[in-house]
Design a protein around this motif. Structure first.
Motif, PDB file in Angstrom:
ATOM      1  N   LEU A 103     -12.421   3.726   8.042  1.00  0.00           N
ATOM      2  CA  LEU A 103     -12.144   5.150   7.825  1.00  0.00           C
ATOM      3  C   LEU A 103     -11.354   5.164   6.187  1.00  0.00           C
ATOM      4  CD1 LEU A 103     -10.569   6.655  10.787  1.00  0.00           C
ATOM      5  CD2 LEU A 103     -12.739   7.232   9.804  1.00  0.00           C
ATOM      6  N   LYS A 104     -11.809   6.177   5.452  1.00  0.00           N
ATOM      7  CA  LYS A 104     -11.206   5.705   3.963  1.00  0.00           C
ATOM      8  C   LYS A 104      -9.231   5.470   3.529  1.00  0.00           C
ATOM      9  CE  LYS A 104     -14.571   9.391   2.128  1.00  0.00           C
ATOM     10  NZ  LYS A 104     -14.402  10.494   1.509  1.00  0.00           N
ATOM     11  N   PHE A 105      -8.735   5.855   4.862  1.00  0.00           N
ATOM     12  CA  PHE A 105      -7.280   5.794   4.399  1.00  0.00           C
ATOM     13  C   PHE A 105      -7.338   3.915   5.396  1.00  0.00           C
ATOM     14  CE2 PHE A 105      -7.242   5.097   9.437  1.00  0.00           C
ATOM     15  CZ  PHE A 105      -5.779   5.168   9.277  1.00  0.00           C
ATOM     16  N   GLN A 106      -8.298   3.737   5.630  1.00  0.00           N
ATOM     17  CA  GLN A 106      -7.921   2.530   6.291  1.00  0.00           C
ATOM     18  C   GLN A 106      -8.237   1.138   5.375  1.00  0.00           C
ATOM     19  OE1 GLN A 106      -5.854   0.936   8.854  1.00  0.00           O
ATOM     20  NE2 GLN A 106      -6.749  -1.111   8.334  1.00  0.00           N
ATOM     21  N   GLN A 107      -8.883   1.973   4.227  1.00  0.00           N
ATOM     22  CA  GLN A 107      -9.837   1.403   3.213  1.00  0.00           C
ATOM     23  C   GLN A 107      -8.946   0.646   2.393  1.00  0.00           C
ATOM     24  OE1 GLN A 107     -13.890   1.568   1.167  1.00  0.00           O
ATOM     25  NE2 GLN A 107     -14.643   2.984   3.616  1.00  0.00           N
ATOM     26  N   LEU A 108      -8.022   1.725   2.267  1.00  0.00           N
ATOM     27  CA  LEU A 108      -7.022   1.778   1.624  1.00  0.00           C
ATOM     28  C   LEU A 108      -6.026   0.744   1.821  1.00  0.00           C
ATOM     29  CD1 LEU A 108      -5.389   2.614  -1.464  1.00  0.00           C
ATOM     30  CD2 LEU A 108      -4.828   4.615  -0.235  1.00  0.00           C
ATOM     31  N   VAL A 109      -5.505   1.088   2.821  1.00  0.00           N
ATOM     32  CA  VAL A 109      -4.619   0.026   3.098  1.00  0.00           C
ATOM     33  C   VAL A 109      -4.934  -0.934   4.053  1.00  0.00           C
ATOM     34  CG1 VAL A 109      -3.033  -0.488   5.824  1.00  0.00           C
ATOM     35  CG2 VAL A 109      -3.422   2.008   5.304  1.00  0.00           C
ATOM     36  N   ASP A 110      -5.921  -1.739   3.603  1.00  0.00           N
ATOM     37  CA  ASP A 110      -6.524  -3.038   3.442  1.00  0.00           C
ATOM     38  C   ASP A 110      -6.108  -3.917   2.154  1.00  0.00           C
ATOM     39  OD1 ASP A 110      -6.811  -2.715   6.232  1.00  0.00           O
ATOM     40  OD2 ASP A 110      -9.250  -2.419   6.584  1.00  0.00           O
ATOM     41  N   SER A 111      -7.338  -2.652   1.007  1.00  0.00           N
ATOM     42  CA  SER A 111      -7.055  -2.750   0.198  1.00  0.00           C
ATOM     43  C   SER A 111      -5.724  -3.201  -0.747  1.00  0.00           C
ATOM     44  CB  SER A 111      -7.693  -1.692  -0.963  1.00  0.00           C
ATOM     45  OG  SER A 111      -8.250  -2.404  -2.629  1.00  0.00           O
ATOM     46  N   VAL A 112      -4.654  -2.873   0.173  1.00  0.00           N
ATOM     47  CA  VAL A 112      -3.565  -2.985  -1.363  1.00  0.00           C
ATOM     48  C   VAL A 112      -2.585  -3.684  -0.223  1.00  0.00           C
ATOM     49  CG1 VAL A 112      -0.825  -2.176  -1.197  1.00  0.00           C
ATOM     50  CG2 VAL A 112      -3.184  -0.399  -0.853  1.00  0.00           C
ATOM     51  N   THR A 113      -2.920  -4.344   1.415  1.00  0.00           N
ATOM     52  CA  THR A 113      -2.576  -5.644   1.647  1.00  0.00           C
ATOM     53  C   THR A 113      -3.498  -6.947   1.125  1.00  0.00           C
ATOM     54  OG1 THR A 113      -2.464  -4.326   3.439  1.00  0.00           O
ATOM     55  CG2 THR A 113      -2.580  -6.199   4.112  1.00  0.00           C
ATOM     56  N   GLU A 114      -4.665  -6.830   1.223  1.00  0.00           N
ATOM     57  CA  GLU A 114      -5.389  -8.377   0.500  1.00  0.00           C
ATOM     58  C   GLU A 114      -4.928  -8.303  -1.025  1.00  0.00           C
ATOM     59  OE1 GLU A 114      -9.813  -9.085  -1.143  1.00  0.00           O
ATOM     60  OE2 GLU A 114      -9.340  -6.741  -0.354  1.00  0.00           O
ATOM     61  N   ALA A 115      -4.925  -7.121  -2.060  1.00  0.00           N
ATOM     62  CA  ALA A 115      -3.863  -7.426  -3.326  1.00  0.00           C
ATOM     63  C   ALA A 115      -2.872  -8.267  -3.099  1.00  0.00           C
ATOM     64  CB  ALA A 115      -4.176  -6.270  -4.059  1.00  0.00           C
ATOM     65  N   VAL A 116      -2.067  -7.522  -2.072  1.00  0.00           N
ATOM     66  CA  VAL A 116      -1.001  -8.318  -1.951  1.00  0.00           C
ATOM     67  C   VAL A 116      -0.100  -9.739  -1.332  1.00  0.00           C
ATOM     68  CG1 VAL A 116       2.321  -8.458  -0.858  1.00  0.00           C
ATOM     69  CG2 VAL A 116       0.934  -6.326  -1.225  1.00  0.00           C
ATOM     70  N   SER A 117      -1.401  -9.936  -0.666  1.00  0.00           N
ATOM     71  CA  SER A 117      -1.963 -11.523   0.538  1.00  0.00           C
ATOM     72  C   SER A 117      -2.389 -12.428  -1.192  1.00  0.00           C
ATOM     73  CB  SER A 117      -2.760 -11.473   1.081  1.00  0.00           C
ATOM     74  OG  SER A 117      -4.013 -11.000   1.342  1.00  0.00           O
ATOM     75  N   LYS A 118      -2.459 -11.859  -2.142  1.00  0.00           N
ATOM     76  CA  LYS A 118      -3.253 -12.284  -2.953  1.00  0.00           C
ATOM     77  C   LYS A 118      -2.279 -12.360  -4.235  1.00  0.00           C
ATOM     78  CE  LYS A 118      -8.355 -11.898  -1.692  1.00  0.00           C
ATOM     79  NZ  LYS A 118      -9.781 -11.891  -2.197  1.00  0.00           N
ATOM     80  N   ASN A 119      -1.532 -12.578  -4.621  1.00  0.00           N
ATOM     81  CA  ASN A 119      -0.774 -12.153  -5.272  1.00  0.00           C
ATOM     82  C   ASN A 119      -1.131 -11.096  -6.338  1.00  0.00           C
ATOM     83  OD1 ASN A 119       1.537 -13.169  -3.665  1.00  0.00           O
ATOM     84  ND2 ASN A 119       0.379 -15.555  -4.858  1.00  0.00           N
ATOM     85  N   LEU A 120      -1.906 -10.145  -6.082  1.00  0.00           N
ATOM     86  CA  LEU A 120      -2.527  -9.611  -7.369  1.00  0.00           C
ATOM     87  C   LEU A 120      -1.705  -8.522  -7.654  1.00  0.00           C
ATOM     88  CD1 LEU A 120      -6.562  -8.820  -6.189  1.00  0.00           C
ATOM     89  CD2 LEU A 120      -5.710 -10.966  -7.850  1.00  0.00           C
TER      90      LEU A 120
END
Length: 331
Positions: free
Chosen positions: A15-32
């Motif tokens: 789902l689009k909302f889950q894509q957004l959640v995952d994208s933010v989480t990934e960016a934080v975990s990678k220090n982006l």
């Protein structure tokens, strides 16, 4: 200006909302994205990514619930804390896996989130889910299985991010592993308890047609029986289970353990007296069933703890979790 830019993947099943959640989480975990960084406003995301306001609000609400972001009135949304996202891929979810999973979660740092998946020994499911996960997680914890295509699938994951757990099959020297031994430890457990085994006329290994239990255990079972002159049999057809007085059974299936106990009741045979049973893999209830079922098992709580150590520290690990025979009244 926000560092974060989000694009919808129209080919994704998420789902689009889950894509957004995952994208933010990934960016934080990678220090982006770092603590204190501002995220795009709701209006900005709606405009740039063609998302509805409800979708963006739902995603940001989920991230707030996780503690990943916080909102400040009239200022917007900010990264609240650094998080690490872990991919956990188990074969099936059985009682002893619940012990492993619970121990793993209990010993993780507070800033770590876990996505749990199951492959059920299906290579197509295994490959599809790993392909979709690559690049989205900080660490990958995977239960492999014996299939010729597994090595090429797990090659897609960077070795420093990969931990193989439980079964060391297809594990590379360059990746970490926390595993149990299915051969020599089985042999040694029987040697240590040889007098209990000798109480019985025959030793039968019920290795049913539907099991994925490592086949090397059969070789070590046969070697033990041959070395110590124990009459034995490997029974591969579960329909042939017809327990007889004087037999000791080694079981890898809890489903068949239940059938064994049903037959004991029907034939008025007492486990540990007229017949014996050793069950693979400790579960919370086996110590209470029929005054205690003898188990041969690795320490799944320790396995979960060691897997959590790998995630928390990031240090490589190669650890064989001890396997022991816990003697109870059923033998």
């Amino acid at each position: 200006m926000s560092k974060f830019h989000f694009k919808i993947d129209p080919a994704s099943n998420q789902l689009k909302f889950q894509q957004l959640v995952d994208s933010v989480t990934e960016a934080v975990s990678k220090n982006l994205l770092q603590v204190g960084d501002i995220l795009p406003s709701v209006n900005q995301l709606c405009k740039e990514s063609e998302l509805s306001r409800d979708t963006v609000f739902k995603a940001y609400a989920e991230l707030k619930d996780r503690g990943t972001i916080e909102s400040v009135p009239n200022k917007g949304y900010f990264v609240a804390k650094a998080t690490t996202k872990v991919f956990l891929f188990l074969d099936t979810f059985k009682a002893y896996k619940e012990v492993l999973y619970g121990s793993f979660l209990e010993n993780l740092s507070d800033n770590i989130t876990v996505d749990l998946h199951f492959h059920h020994y299906n290579i197509n499911v295994f490959e599809t889910i790993i392909k979709e996960s690559v690049g989205k997680y900080t660490k990958y914890i995977i239960m492999n299985f014996d299939h010729e295509h597994v090595p090429e699938v797990i090659k897609k994951i960077p070795t420093d991010k990969l931990l193989i757990i439980d079964w060391n099959v297809h594990s590379r020297e360059t990746n970490s592993s926390v595993y149990q031994d299915f051969g020599q430890t089985l042999y040694q457990a029987f040697v240590t308890n040889i007098e209990l085994v000798r109480k019985y006329k025959r030793f039968i290994y019920l290795y049913p047609e539907f099991t994925y239990h490592p086949k090397e255990s059969i070789d070590y079972f046969k070697a033990f029986c041959q070395d110590y002159q124990i009459e034995c049999e490997v029974m591969r057809n579960s329909k042939l289970l017809d327990i007889q007085p004087g037999d000791l059974y080694l079981m890898v299936s809890d489903r068949l353990l239940a059938r064994f106990l049903d037959q004991c009741d029907q034939k008025k045979l007492t486990p540990g007296k007229e017949v014996g049973v050793i069950s693979y893999n400790e579960t919370p209830m086996k110590k209470y069933v029929k005054d205690g079922i003898t188990v041969i098992s690795t320490d799944f709580e320790l396995m979960g703890r060691k897997a959590a150590d790998f995630v928390n520290s990031g240090d490589p690990i190669h650890f064989c979790v001890p396997t022991k025979l816990k003697v109870r009244s059923s033998i």
